[in-house]
Motif scaffolding. Structure first.
Motif, PDB file in Angstrom:
ATOM      1  N   ALA A  23       0.835  -1.208   0.000  1.00 37.16           N
ATOM      2  CA  ALA A  23       0.000   0.000   0.000  1.00 37.16           C
ATOM      3  C   ALA A  23       0.868   1.257   0.000  1.00 37.16           C
ATOM      4  CB  ALA A  23      -0.924  -0.011   1.216  1.00 37.16           C
ATOM      5  N   ILE A  24       1.966   1.224   0.759  1.00 34.62           N
ATOM      6  CA  ILE A  24       2.884   2.373   0.794  1.00 34.62           C
ATOM      7  C   ILE A  24       3.470   2.614  -0.591  1.00 34.62           C
ATOM      8  CG2 ILE A  24       5.127   3.173   1.677  1.00 34.62           C
ATOM      9  CD1 ILE A  24       4.437   1.692   4.302  1.00 34.62           C
ATOM     10  N   LEU A  25       3.894   1.540  -1.248  1.00 35.74           N
ATOM     11  CA  LEU A  25       4.488   1.678  -2.581  1.00 35.74           C
ATOM     12  C   LEU A  25       3.477   2.219  -3.583  1.00 35.74           C
ATOM     13  CD1 LEU A  25       6.558  -1.636  -2.580  1.00 35.74           C
ATOM     14  CD2 LEU A  25       7.480   0.688  -2.508  1.00 35.74           C
ATOM     15  N   ARG A  26       2.201   1.816  -3.463  1.00 39.38           N
ATOM     16  CA  ARG A  26       1.167   2.347  -4.350  1.00 39.38           C
ATOM     17  C   ARG A  26       1.005   3.841  -4.124  1.00 39.38           C
ATOM     18  NH1 ARG A  26      -1.345  -2.734  -3.311  1.00 39.38           N
ATOM     19  NH2 ARG A  26      -2.543  -1.859  -1.575  1.00 39.38           N
ATOM     20  N   ARG A  27       1.043   4.281  -2.867  1.00 41.87           N
ATOM     21  CA  ARG A  27       0.924   5.715  -2.583  1.00 41.87           C
ATOM     22  C   ARG A  27       2.098   6.494  -3.160  1.00 41.87           C
ATOM     23  NH1 ARG A  27      -1.552   3.912   2.262  1.00 41.87           N
ATOM     24  NH2 ARG A  27       0.408   3.871   3.450  1.00 41.87           N
ATOM     25  N   TYR A  28       3.274   5.860  -3.187  1.00 46.58           N
ATOM     26  CA  TYR A  28       4.448   6.502  -3.780  1.00 46.58           C
ATOM     27  C   TYR A  28       4.411   6.461  -5.312  1.00 46.58           C
ATOM     28  CZ  TYR A  28       7.032   6.733   0.690  1.00 46.58           C
ATOM     29  OH  TYR A  28       7.436   7.038   1.963  1.00 46.58           O
ATOM     30  N   GLY A  29       3.524   5.639  -5.850  1.00 41.04           N
ATOM     31  CA  GLY A  29       3.476   5.485  -7.299  1.00 41.04           C
ATOM     32  C   GLY A  29       4.620   4.650  -7.830  1.00 41.04           C
ATOM     33  N   ILE A  30       5.109   3.728  -7.020  1.00 42.54           N
ATOM     34  CA  ILE A  30       6.235   2.880  -7.395  1.00 42.54           C
ATOM     35  C   ILE A  30       5.724   1.476  -7.699  1.00 42.54           C
ATOM     36  CG2 ILE A  30       8.383   1.838  -6.583  1.00 42.54           C
ATOM     37  CD1 ILE A  30       8.837   4.336  -4.890  1.00 42.54           C
ATOM     38  N   SER A  31       6.135   0.928  -8.828  1.00 46.65           N
ATOM     39  CA  SER A  31       5.690  -0.396  -9.260  1.00 46.65           C
ATOM     40  C   SER A  31       6.298  -1.483  -8.375  1.00 46.65           C
ATOM     41  CB  SER A  31       6.103  -0.624 -10.718  1.00 46.65           C
ATOM     42  OG  SER A  31       5.829  -1.953 -11.116  1.00 46.65           O
ATOM     43  N   ALA A  32       5.482  -2.479  -8.012  1.00 46.78           N
ATOM     44  CA  ALA A  32       5.951  -3.592  -7.187  1.00 46.78           C
ATOM     45  C   ALA A  32       5.156  -4.837  -7.528  1.00 46.78           C
ATOM     46  CB  ALA A  32       5.787  -3.260  -5.707  1.00 46.78           C
ATOM     47  N   SER A  33       5.742  -5.991  -7.225  1.00 46.76           N
ATOM     48  CA  SER A  33       5.072  -7.265  -7.457  1.00 46.76           C
ATOM     49  C   SER A  33       5.377  -8.205  -6.305  1.00 46.76           C
ATOM     50  CB  SER A  33       5.533  -7.887  -8.782  1.00 46.76           C
ATOM     51  OG  SER A  33       6.934  -8.099  -8.771  1.00 46.76           O
ATOM     52  N   GLU A  34       4.591  -9.292  -6.209  1.00 47.08           N
ATOM     53  CA  GLU A  34       4.773 -10.284  -5.146  1.00 47.08           C
ATOM     54  C   GLU A  34       5.248 -11.596  -5.743  1.00 47.08           C
ATOM     55  OE1 GLU A  34       1.801 -10.522  -1.777  1.00 47.08           O
ATOM     56  OE2 GLU A  34       0.643  -9.393  -3.255  1.00 47.08           O
ATOM     57  N   ARG A  35       5.989 -12.348  -4.920  1.00 44.03           N
ATOM     58  CA  ARG A  35       6.413 -13.682  -5.342  1.00 44.03           C
ATOM     59  C   ARG A  35       6.494 -14.561  -4.096  1.00 44.03           C
ATOM     60  NH1 ARG A  35      12.114 -14.484  -8.306  1.00 44.03           N
ATOM     61  NH2 ARG A  35      12.833 -13.723  -6.272  1.00 44.03           N
ATOM     62  N   VAL A  36       5.789 -15.686  -4.123  1.00 43.10           N
ATOM     63  CA  VAL A  36       5.803 -16.618  -3.001  1.00 43.10           C
ATOM     64  C   VAL A  36       6.966 -17.579  -3.179  1.00 43.10           C
ATOM     65  CG1 VAL A  36       4.562 -18.432  -1.777  1.00 43.10           C
ATOM     66  CG2 VAL A  36       3.323 -16.438  -2.668  1.00 43.10           C
ATOM     67  N   ARG A  37       7.776 -17.725  -2.132  1.00 41.75           N
ATOM     68  CA  ARG A  37       8.923 -18.651  -2.158  1.00 41.75           C
ATOM     69  C   ARG A  37       8.609 -19.824  -1.248  1.00 41.75           C
ATOM     70  NH1 ARG A  37      13.806 -16.241  -3.826  1.00 41.75           N
ATOM     71  NH2 ARG A  37      14.621 -18.354  -3.568  1.00 41.75           N
ATOM     72  N   ASP A  38       8.017 -20.893  -1.838  1.00 41.62           N
ATOM     73  CA  ASP A  38       7.642 -22.054  -1.035  1.00 41.62           C
ATOM     74  C   ASP A  38       8.854 -22.725  -0.403  1.00 41.62           C
ATOM     75  OD1 ASP A  38       4.931 -21.773  -1.544  1.00 41.62           O
ATOM     76  OD2 ASP A  38       5.075 -22.890  -3.436  1.00 41.62           O
ATOM     77  N   ASP A  39      10.004 -22.670  -1.109  1.00 44.11           N
ATOM     78  CA  ASP A  39      11.200 -23.326  -0.581  1.00 44.11           C
ATOM     79  C   ASP A  39      11.709 -22.655   0.686  1.00 44.11           C
ATOM     80  OD1 ASP A  39      11.761 -21.083  -2.166  1.00 44.11           O
ATOM     81  OD2 ASP A  39      13.825 -21.753  -2.537  1.00 44.11           O
ATOM     82  N   ARG A  40      11.309 -21.388   0.886  1.00 46.35           N
ATOM     83  CA  ARG A  40      11.755 -20.642   2.072  1.00 46.35           C
ATOM     84  C   ARG A  40      10.603 -20.238   2.988  1.00 46.35           C
ATOM     85  NH1 ARG A  40      16.071 -16.339  -0.626  1.00 46.35           N
ATOM     86  NH2 ARG A  40      17.432 -17.902  -1.636  1.00 46.35           N
ATOM     87  N   ASN A  41       9.381 -20.606   2.604  1.00 51.44           N
ATOM     88  CA  ASN A  41       8.189 -20.218   3.372  1.00 51.44           C
ATOM     89  C   ASN A  41       8.121 -18.707   3.555  1.00 51.44           C
ATOM     90  OD1 ASN A  41       7.334 -22.917   3.765  1.00 51.44           O
ATOM     91  ND2 ASN A  41       8.810 -23.120   5.453  1.00 51.44           N
ATOM     92  N   THR A  42       8.424 -18.000   2.473  1.00 47.23           N
ATOM     93  CA  THR A  42       8.402 -16.536   2.523  1.00 47.23           C
ATOM     94  C   THR A  42       7.634 -15.984   1.340  1.00 47.23           C
ATOM     95  OG1 THR A  42      10.469 -16.337   1.262  1.00 47.23           O
ATOM     96  CG2 THR A  42      10.650 -16.421   3.668  1.00 47.23           C
TER      97      THR A  42
END
Length: 649
Positions: free
Chosen positions: A388-407
């Motif tokens: 949400a903070i990054l959206r307010r800054y207008g900065i592009s971001a994405s998510e990635r689930v790392r099952d091997d690290r549970n992160t």
């Protein structure tokens, strides 16, 4: 022989009670002295006491020597002679001291002080200095004689040195030089000898100081975190006893051969330094249980009004509590100085803490282009907040689930932000840090930093059944900074360095005392159960100014190598490891300031001090000529002032 000497016009007669025992002859000497106004010295010598006195006292004791003098005094007084001086000499230093002090308690007569048969130098000098010096220091003694098995001229020189050491005579040049560092970068021994030879003609009283000290590798707290003292340079800013940062004006270097003192305070790494280096501390007797020093509640030392003082390191023991300063001041910052487009608000501080705790960068063509923030599977709330903070800054971001690290990773696609974070907070885990201005932000903003840091990589709960709050990092700078953030919230914390084979050194910041845990739990907006018995104990404590650290262990460590000292603008103090130390008043510029003329040398150059002020900086090769020239100028000035005073009188 005595009568012939009197006839020849001598100024004083000395006789040994053991040598002249005929009353008629004594009367002749007394009468001749009285007629000419010549005083008599009764020269009692432990080696020639009356046999009756030796039998009475079982040997040449101080009491026997005083009684011998008393008998002769009574004899002279019987003929009305009171122009008497007494000496009570023994080759035993302690007997000599006791004899003079006993005599002074019983008789008003002046004394001539000396140690007989002291021997050749240097032993004879030491024996005489201790014996004569101890007597004079008690206010006893009117004339002195140094007895050496060497040229009598040397006896006079040593006698003058003893008087100068006691402040009873001011004449000529006194050279003050480092007593323990042996040799400095410039050849100290040779330098002292050259200066001494060139100023021997000066008779006016003049003190010349030819002058650190932490060993190579010892950490000093700078505004950019801990740094080895041997890597420091002029202009860098270090933490002082005032809790502020001040610039280094000079780095001094010496060679040291001997034993360093290693002081281990509770909960922080040990400090090594030379024995004559001052540290800031409180003396407080702790309880002893099973031969282990314990403080039930160290906070009580503040309530009892103990005042910190400077102590030489060699005096420190387990009754001492060392002080580590809390960074002082609160300075609001509205905009990030390095990037004014960002406001210093809760959003920016949250993003900052996430990157510092578990962030990394990717690089393209040698430049950072993406930021990776890692969050645990149970940290979904924090993950959503960062997005949400990054959206307010207008900065592009994405998510990635790392099952091997549970992160879950949040990937920030911004070259500008990645470059900014690399400059502000470091590029790799081992050099992560906060910019200096964040250490003096208002405490509510710092609480935001702490809360997010703990959410990302901290723990609060139970460890082996005891309540604890722990933060791990491989960055020494970040560890010290988090430690300071806690102290500024009045949360007492420890910091440990953990070395593991084939792995990076890790640092652990721990809060375990009840009051600190309560305060931290409030900041983290959580709860922690604290057993009632632990609420009454606190092995370390903190207030607005200092963290108080009881000394756990003191030991001497053999050392041969380079040691360092720092000149610090406006303070002359700095923090070595987690203890405040003072610019060394014995070996460093402290003495150079006290003396009439001083030199503090290091790294090929030297600062010249006149009456406490630096008059100029010179190269190593010019030291001797500069000192001699200035010494002659100061001596000439003193001669003129003395002459003017006499004219006025």
């Amino acid at each position: 022989m005595a009568l012939l000497a009197i006839e020849a016009g001598v100024d004083k007669i000395r006789w040994n009670p053991g040598n002249i025992r005929d009353k008629r002859k004594v009367e002749m000497i007394v009468k001749a002295c009285k007629e000419r106004g010549i005083p008599i010295r009764i020269g009692v010598n432990a080696g020639s006491l009356d046999p009756d006195l030796l039998m009475k006292y079982g040997g040449p004791t101080p009491e026997a020597m005083v009684e011998s003098a008393a008998k002769e005094i009574a004899l002279l007084e019987e003929w009305g002679f009171e122009d008497i001086v007494v000496s009570l000499k023994s080759s035993d230093v302690m007997d000599t001291i006791k004899a003079y002090l006993l005599f002074a308690q019983r008789f008003p007569y002046p004394t001539h002080v000396g140690v007989t048969e002291a021997g050749p130098p240097p032993e004879g000098i030491v024996w005489s200095a201790i014996g004569i010096g101890a007597v004079l220091a008690h206010g006893v003694g009117d004339t002195i004689r140094v007895s050496l098995a060497t040229d009598p001229v040397e006896e006079v020189k040593v006698g003058k040195m003893i008087l100068r050491a006691l402040g009873l005579r001011r004449e000529g040049v006194r050279i003050i030089a480092c007593p323990s560092c042996g040799r400095c970068e410039v050849d100290l021994f040779e330098l002292v000898e050259q200066v001494k030879a060139r100023v021997g003609h000066i008779v006016e009283p003049l003190d010349i100081a030819v002058m650190g000290c932490l060993p190579t590798g010892e950490k000093v707290m700078t505004e950019n975190g801990p740094k080895a003292i041997n890597a420091l340079r002029e202009g860098e800013r270090v933490l002082t006893h005032k809790g502020t940062f001040a610039a280094i004006t000079q780095v001094l270097v010496h060679h040291f051969h001997g034993e360093l003192l290693e002081i281990k305070p509770r909960g922080v790494p040990p400090l090594r330094l030379t024995p004559n280096h001052p540290v800031y501390a409180i003396v407080c007797n702790g309880k002893v249980k099973d031969e282990r020093k314990r403080w039930a509640n160290i906070a009580s030392i503040m309530a009892n009004g103990h005042k910190p003082q400077w102590y030489l390191a060699e005096a420190v023991n387990r009754d001492f509590v060392l002080l580590y300063p809390v960074v002082q001041g609160e300075y609001p910052v509205e905009r990030v100085p390095e990037a004014p487009e960002f406001a210093v608000d809760e959003d920016f501080l949250t993003l900052t803490a996430c990157y510092v705790a578990e962030g990394s960068l990717s690089w393209t063509d040698g430049k950072p282009n993406q930021i990776f923030l890692s969050f645990g599977e149970d940290e979904t709330e924090l993950t959503e907040r960062v997005l949400a903070i990054l959206r307010r800054y207008g900065i592009s971001a994405s998510e990635r689930v790392r099952d091997d690290r549970n992160t879950c990773e949040v990937i920030i696609h911004s070259t500008a932000l990645a470059s900014l974070f690399a400059r502000l907070f470091g590029r790799q885990a081992e050099n992560k840090r906060l910019p200096t201005w964040m250490l003096t932000l208002p405490k509510p903003q710092q609480a935001t930093l702490l809360r997010t840091l703990w959410q990302c990589y901290g723990y609060i709960g139970k460890v082996r059944g005891y309540p604890r709050a722990i933060y791990h990092t491989v960055s020494p700078t970040l560890a010290v900074q988090i430690h300071q953030l806690l102290l500024r919230q009045k949360i007492a914390a420890t910091l440990h360095e953990r070395k593991q084979p084939n792995r990076q050194v890790a640092y652990t910041v721990t809060v375990s005392n009840a009051e600190g845990l309560r305060r931290l739990a409030e900041i983290l907006q959580t709860k922690i159960a604290i057993p009632p018995e632990r609420r009454r104990t606190a092995r370390i404590a903190v207030d607005d100014r200092y963290l108080y650290l009881p000394v756990e262990r003191v030991r001497f460590v053999p050392y041969h190598g380079v040691v360092y000292n720092l000149e610090v603008a406006g303070a002359q103090t700095y923090v070595g490891s987690f203890a405040v130390v003072h610019n060394c008043v014995v070996n460093g510029p402290g003495e150079a300031r006290i003396a009439d003329l001083g030199i503090a040398a290091g790294r090929g150059k030297a600062a010249l001090f006149v009456e406490g002020e630096v008059v100029r900086t010179i190269q190593e090769g010019d030291i001797v000529e500069a000192l001699v020239t200035l010494a002659e100028e100061i001596a000439e000035k003193k001669r003129k002032e003395k002459s003017q005073d006499r004219t006025t009188e």
